[in-house]
Design a protein around this motif. Structure first.
Motif, PDB file in Angstrom:
ATOM      1  N   ASP A  85       0.873  -1.173   0.000  1.00 38.72           N
ATOM      2  CA  ASP A  85       0.000   0.000   0.000  1.00 38.72           C
ATOM      3  C   ASP A  85       0.910   1.222   0.000  1.00 38.72           C
ATOM      4  N   ALA A  86       0.843   2.017  -1.069  1.00 37.42           N
ATOM      5  CA  ALA A  86       1.780   3.122  -1.257  1.00 37.42           C
ATOM      6  C   ALA A  86       1.342   4.409  -0.581  1.00 37.42           C
ATOM      7  N   HIS A  87       0.160   4.419   0.041  1.00 35.68           N
ATOM      8  CA  HIS A  87      -0.285   5.647   0.706  1.00 35.68           C
ATOM      9  C   HIS A  87      -1.099   5.296   1.941  1.00 35.68           C
ATOM     10  N   VAL A  88      -0.395   5.175   3.055  1.00 34.48           N
ATOM     11  CA  VAL A  88      -1.075   4.947   4.336  1.00 34.48           C
ATOM     12  C   VAL A  88      -0.627   6.000   5.333  1.00 34.48           C
ATOM     13  N   HIS A  89      -1.438   6.154   6.365  1.00 34.61           N
ATOM     14  CA  HIS A  89      -1.083   6.907   7.562  1.00 34.61           C
ATOM     15  C   HIS A  89      -1.372   5.957   8.713  1.00 34.61           C
ATOM     16  N   LEU A  90      -0.372   5.183   9.126  1.00 35.72           N
ATOM     17  CA  LEU A  90      -0.630   4.136  10.108  1.00 35.72           C
ATOM     18  C   LEU A  90      -1.176   4.690  11.418  1.00 35.72           C
ATOM     19  N   VAL A  91      -0.696   5.842  11.829  1.00 35.79           N
ATOM     20  CA  VAL A  91      -1.189   6.427  13.076  1.00 35.79           C
ATOM     21  C   VAL A  91      -2.561   7.044  12.861  1.00 35.79           C
ATOM     22  N   PHE A  92      -2.686   7.939  11.909  1.00 32.95           N
ATOM     23  CA  PHE A  92      -3.962   8.615  11.666  1.00 32.95           C
ATOM     24  C   PHE A  92      -5.054   7.637  11.251  1.00 32.95           C
ATOM     25  N   ASP A 104      -3.889  12.065  26.537  1.00 28.72           N
ATOM     26  CA  ASP A 104      -2.991  10.960  26.868  1.00 28.72           C
ATOM     27  C   ASP A 104      -2.472  10.291  25.599  1.00 28.72           C
ATOM     28  N   LEU A 105      -2.035  11.095  24.647  1.00 30.58           N
ATOM     29  CA  LEU A 105      -1.519  10.548  23.394  1.00 30.58           C
ATOM     30  C   LEU A 105      -0.037  10.230  23.562  1.00 30.58           C
ATOM     31  N   SER A 106       0.240   9.257  24.419  1.00 36.50           N
ATOM     32  CA  SER A 106       1.621   8.906  24.740  1.00 36.50           C
ATOM     33  C   SER A 106       2.171   7.939  23.709  1.00 36.50           C
ATOM     34  N   GLU A 107       3.496   7.771  23.722  1.00 33.54           N
ATOM     35  CA  GLU A 107       4.118   6.808  22.818  1.00 33.54           C
ATOM     36  C   GLU A 107       3.639   5.395  23.134  1.00 33.54           C
ATOM     37  N   GLU A 108       3.435   5.101  24.405  1.00 36.35           N
ATOM     38  CA  GLU A 108       2.946   3.771  24.793  1.00 36.35           C
ATOM     39  C   GLU A 108       1.550   3.518  24.227  1.00 36.35           C
ATOM     40  N   PHE A 109       0.690   4.533  24.307  1.00 30.54           N
ATOM     41  CA  PHE A 109      -0.660   4.403  23.762  1.00 30.54           C
ATOM     42  C   PHE A 109      -0.620   4.176  22.258  1.00 30.54           C
ATOM     43  N   LEU A 110       0.227   4.947  21.564  1.00 29.94           N
ATOM     44  CA  LEU A 110       0.328   4.803  20.112  1.00 29.94           C
ATOM     45  C   LEU A 110       0.843   3.423  19.730  1.00 29.94           C
ATOM     46  N   ASP A 131       4.359   5.128   4.497  1.00 28.01           N
ATOM     47  CA  ASP A 131       3.608   5.990   5.400  1.00 28.01           C
ATOM     48  C   ASP A 131       3.907   7.432   5.028  1.00 28.01           C
ATOM     49  N   VAL A 132       2.895   8.151   4.548  1.00 29.40           N
ATOM     50  CA  VAL A 132       3.121   9.477   3.991  1.00 29.40           C
ATOM     51  C   VAL A 132       2.659  10.589   4.938  1.00 29.40           C
ATOM     52  N   GLY A 133       2.967  10.421   6.211  1.00 31.30           N
ATOM     53  CA  GLY A 133       2.729  11.512   7.134  1.00 31.30           C
ATOM     54  C   GLY A 133       2.225  11.085   8.487  1.00 31.30           C
ATOM     55  N   GLY A 134       2.984  11.413   9.535  1.00 29.16           N
ATOM     56  CA  GLY A 134       2.549  11.119  10.890  1.00 29.16           C
ATOM     57  C   GLY A 134       3.717  10.719  11.774  1.00 29.16           C
ATOM     58  N   PRO A 135       3.473  10.598  13.080  1.00 25.02           N
ATOM     59  CA  PRO A 135       4.522  10.236  14.043  1.00 25.02           C
ATOM     60  C   PRO A 135       4.799   8.744  14.015  1.00 25.02           C
ATOM     61  N   ILE A 136       5.482   8.280  13.010  1.00 28.09           N
ATOM     62  CA  ILE A 136       5.579   6.863  12.691  1.00 28.09           C
ATOM     63  C   ILE A 136       6.864   6.209  13.190  1.00 28.09           C
ATOM     64  N   PHE A 137       7.884   6.987  13.530  1.00 29.51           N
ATOM     65  CA  PHE A 137       9.196   6.397  13.778  1.00 29.51           C
ATOM     66  C   PHE A 137       9.230   5.408  14.945  1.00 29.51           C
ATOM     67  N   PRO A 138       8.567   5.654  16.086  1.00 26.12           N
ATOM     68  CA  PRO A 138       8.598   4.643  17.157  1.00 26.12           C
ATOM     69  C   PRO A 138       7.979   3.310  16.741  1.00 26.12           C
ATOM     70  N   LEU A 139       6.881   3.357  15.985  1.00 24.03           N
ATOM     71  CA  LEU A 139       6.249   2.117  15.533  1.00 24.03           C
ATOM     72  C   LEU A 139       7.164   1.368  14.573  1.00 24.03           C
ATOM     73  N   LYS A 140       7.758   2.071  13.634  1.00 19.87           N
ATOM     74  CA  LYS A 140       8.663   1.432  12.680  1.00 19.87           C
ATOM     75  C   LYS A 140       9.821   0.763  13.399  1.00 19.87           C
ATOM     76  N   ILE A 153       7.972  -0.478   6.716  1.00 22.76           N
ATOM     77  CA  ILE A 153       7.455   0.887   6.616  1.00 22.76           C
ATOM     78  C   ILE A 153       8.494   1.796   5.980  1.00 22.76           C
ATOM     79  N   TRP A 154       8.094   2.468   4.912  1.00 21.61           N
ATOM     80  CA  TRP A 154       8.879   3.552   4.337  1.00 21.61           C
ATOM     81  C   TRP A 154       8.302   4.847   4.907  1.00 21.61           C
ATOM     82  N   PRO A 155       8.974   5.473   5.887  1.00 23.07           N
ATOM     83  CA  PRO A 155       8.367   6.583   6.624  1.00 23.07           C
ATOM     84  C   PRO A 155       8.691   7.953   6.028  1.00 23.07           C
ATOM     85  N   SER A 156       7.703   8.828   6.028  1.00 24.80           N
ATOM     86  CA  SER A 156       7.927  10.231   5.671  1.00 24.80           C
ATOM     87  C   SER A 156       8.152  11.086   6.903  1.00 24.80           C
ATOM     88  N   GLY A 157       7.663  10.624   8.043  1.00 25.48           N
ATOM     89  CA  GLY A 157       7.721  11.445   9.238  1.00 25.48           C
ATOM     90  C   GLY A 157       6.652  12.522   9.200  1.00 25.48           C
TER      91      GLY A 157
END
Length: 445
Positions: A85-92, A104-110, A131-140, A153-157
């Protein structure tokens, strides 16, 4: 129904620790592959995987010592590359808007909530995503370290947006950082950078690259899910956009832009952008320009309005929904480099429809063309990141030397694409990076 429920529980349990993860060699006996030149299945093949690479493909049985060898008799099932899938926002895409706005949008919650969504995505057969946008680096990082199961995951950050642009997620009471000195909540959480002027754009791009972005996502036009920017507006000056392209190219990678209109896309192409996300409002002349310049068009076939959708968003989306029925066939006609993605936002239930959205492409493409687009073609777009690609190697194909991301399908998807729309039933084996994450075939050591 009871058995399927039991199997689902087994899949989830196994996915936390890849099945037979310690095997050094995996031999898939009697599989059929897709021959894209003839748009048909091959005869029986035998595929040997060593580590995370496909070592050998043979039309004759492969004989090896049984030590550290796992054999799977596929009984003539179809082996295809893992879906992309070439266009996802895993967090959003995994959270609702109220959840995004929680205190309470903590890293643990995400990691917990989005991690579950990523695991389910892998079990739907999507072994790679951009992933074309979002706080994705901890999940990756958690997935790459084996702490969580999920796709590559190919992350954009963080997205990069001008003030009042598509990535300006400030609430009404949040003031401009430039004038009031307070960083917005969305920026603090790594969802976006609000950057104005060449210097700020350079800094935002370099900050994402510092964290490990494989490509840069810039907002070049208005959007439907944002409050302040009409769809028709053009965002970022040519100079600002060139700054982003220069900074990305200095790191050997590229910029992709969010844009719908011809004016926004033409400015992006002039700036040197190499990929456009969306583009549902493009005219024929601009489509031809993309083809001539070799610029990728990462398109979606967006979901129609949903019952819970904000009325204002419904109005903004209307021309986009109407336009997508025109852009897909035009892009195919002129030979634009096409990629496919879903772009689900803030409606987690939509994720379960990820596979079925492939069927929407049947209006304009053959089954073979669709399978190639969501494997080989999407993989080519991922590798546009060059040395910034987090996973060196060849993806999207079943061939010797390629990375071992693959699915064993119960049937012939060239004849019946609906097989891909029901992964729980029809994906008998899911392999990512040479490790088995789902297996309901008979195995023997």
């Amino acid at each position: 129904m009871y058995l399927r429920h039991i199997f689902t529980i087994i899949y989830v349990a196994l996915s936390l620790h890849a099945v037979e993860a310690q095997q050094k060699l995996l031999l898939l006996q009697d599989v059929k592959l897709i021959d894209h030149s003839s748009q048909s299945l091959t005869g029986p093949r035998h595929v040997l995987i060593r580590g995370n690479l496909i070592e050998k493909i043979s039309d004759s049985p492969i004989s090896l010592p049984d030590e550290n060898l796992l054999k799977i008799d596929a009984r003539g099932k179809t082996l295809i590359p893992g879906l992309i899938d070439a266009h996802v926002h895993l967090v959003f895409g995994a959270l609702t808007m109220p959840q995004m706005m929680t205190s309470d949008l903590s890293e643990e919650f995400l990691l917990e909530r989005v991690g579950q969504s990523a695991q389910k995505m892998l079990l739907r057969g999507f072994t790679s995503v951009r992933d074309v946008g979002g706080p994705i680096f901890p999940l990756k990082s958690a997935i790459d370290k084996g702490k969580l199961a999920g796709p590559r995951i190919w992350p954009s950050g963080a997205t990069i947006s001008q003030t009042a642009g598509h990535g300006d997620f400030r609430t009404p009471e949040e003031k401009s950082r430039r004038f009031f000195g307070i960083v917005s909540r969305a920026e603090r959480y790594g969802a976006t950078f609000i950057a104005d002027g060449r210097d700020e754009v350079l800094t935002a791009v370099r900050e994402n690259l510092r964290f490990g972005a494989s490509q840069i996502k810039l907002m070049a036009g208005g959007g439907t899910s944002s409050a302040y920017d009409p769809v028709d507006v053009t965002q970022y000056t040519l100079d600002e956009m060139k700054a982003a392209v220069e900074a990305a190219e200095d790191w050997g990678t590229y910029v992709t832009v969010h844009a719908y209109t011809a004016r926004a896309v033409r400015r992006a192409v002039e700036a040197g952008v190499r990929c456009v996300e969306h583009g549902q409002l493009l005219d024929e002349e601009t489509i031809r320009l993309l083809a001539e310049k070799g610029v990728w068009l990462s398109l979606q076939n967006l979901v129609e309005d949903t019952p819970d959708m904000d009325p204002q968003r419904r109005i903004k989306r209307r021309p986009v929904i109407e336009g997508q029925t025109k852009v897909w066939p035009m892009a195919k006609k002129y030979g634009v480099k096409l990629a496919w993605g879903t772009d689900f936002l803030f409606e987690p239930d939509l994720n379960e429809q990820q596979n079925s959205f492939l069927l929407r492409l049947q209006k304009w493409f053959t089954n073979a063309e669709i399978i190639k687009m969501v494997t080989q073609d999407n993989a080519a777009l991922l590798q546009l990141a060059g040395l910034r690609s987090p996973y060196p190697g060849k993806l999207g194909v079943i061939e010797e030397g390629a990375m071992a991301d693959m699915l064993l399908v119960d049937g012939d998807p060239l004849k019946d694409l609906k097989l891909l729309a029901d992964p729980n039933k029809n994906f008998l084996l899911i392999v990512k990076d040479g490790q088995i994450f789902k297996n309901i075939m008979q195995t023997r050591q």
